[in-house]
Design an enzyme around this catalytic site. Sequence first.
Site, PDB file in Angstrom:
ATOM      1  N   ASP A 122       0.820  -1.205   0.000  1.00  0.00           N
ATOM      2  CA  ASP A 122       0.000   0.000   0.000  1.00  0.00           C
ATOM      3  C   ASP A 122       0.855   1.257   0.000  1.00  0.00           C
ATOM      4  OD1 ASP A 122      -1.924   1.935   0.350  1.00  0.00           O
ATOM      5  OD2 ASP A 122      -2.495   1.329   2.369  1.00  0.00           O
ATOM      6  N   SER A 286      -1.169  15.949 -12.012  1.00  0.00           N
ATOM      7  CA  SER A 286      -1.579  15.563 -13.362  1.00  0.00           C
ATOM      8  C   SER A 286      -1.769  16.830 -14.192  1.00  0.00           C
ATOM      9  CB  SER A 286      -2.881  14.762 -13.306  1.00  0.00           C
ATOM     10  OG  SER A 286      -3.431  14.592 -14.605  1.00  0.00           O
TER      11      SER A 286
END
Length: 420
Positions: A122, A286
């Site tokens: 994770d 992004s």
Amino acid sequence: MVTYIDFLLIASLVGAGVGTAVPPRARIGTTDLNHNAGAGKVSIKQVARGKKIFNGALSVKETYLKFGIPVPEYLEQAVQNFAVDRRDTGSVSANPIDEYDDAYVSPVSIGTPPQTLDLDFDTGSSDFWVFSSETPSTQVSGQSIYTPSKSSTAKSLSGYTWSISYGDGSSSSGDVYTDTVTIGGLTVASQAVEAAKKVSSSFTSESAIDGLVGLGFDSLNTVKPTAQKTFFSTAKAQLDEPLFTADLKYKAPGTYNFGYIDEAAYTGTITYVPVTTNPGYWTFTSSGYAVGTSSFVSTSTSGIADTGTTLLYLPATIVRAYYAQVTGSSNSNTYGGYVFPCSATLPSFTFGVSGARIIIPAKYINYGAVTTGSSTCFGGLQSSAGIGINIFGDVALKAAFVVFNGASTPTLGWANKTLA
């Protein structure tokens, strides 16, 4: 992956800038199952356990809990309305074509002699957490456990504890040992292993998962009085390169490689962008998005690359733009998120990483019927508005080959790859 045991009480992120610096490529290695590709290179293949029926509302709820956000009443009701038994007993194929990529784990050996547990990797947390002999039997439901007393290399860290609290007030906690840990042929000594003395019901219900290997930055670790290093941090000095890669797959086991980049695993070039490490996530920016064949929209969106979250969570404006092209879709309080007719034709979704474009195929975004036999399907792209954090979970990560570069100046590398 059902939101891989969602936990950490964290609610703030800092945006990252975009860049194009490319660190040197590591040497090429092989990618066999748990193969030690060299003294400082290892590869770990995921396996599949615990066949599940997907519950979209529950997946969204678990994401809220992971990041310490109070769960809205409508979402709690949606979980109750559509609660299902999400597990079948026994094992499933290593290539579960009828699954929704929600229960993949990797074998990890702890102690001497080794005790093998199946753990989630994770990148959205930083605790090496396991079910243990100290976990009450009433809170164990099929998990394998770590027994420190059976390991000659286990040492108790006197006075050290860990505790993870949820937004709903439940928690998991325990004490801490150091022990020898081996992942994919890479062995480290004196790794902090957090042994559970108490787990919440959400952990107990995940019978396929024996614990977590947190791969965020050390600052997220919850151990007190002194935070402990992640496995990656402990192992970094032994690796040929200070990095690991995630090559998650659609309805199939993926691979994590430590210390090298498998150049056969991706196409084209790897685009690297800066990472913001505060408060401890792999946070990047992004550069924009596109829905289907529509034009690319340039807009900066800060978010985290999190292998421990199932879905893709983006700003409401982006999510609305996507579902505007899906006939019959709606943002449903009843189902706990965006849904659409299962017969609907979905567009692909593209997100930008600097000048690169990662295309998520439409079928990755169809997360299946909200209940068995229903004609309504749940979306793999959901709004981050209630969470306050944009999360590039497994829906996005499956569409790319991702490099988690832990050099002195961390970066994230993104590349396209052959998709199923």
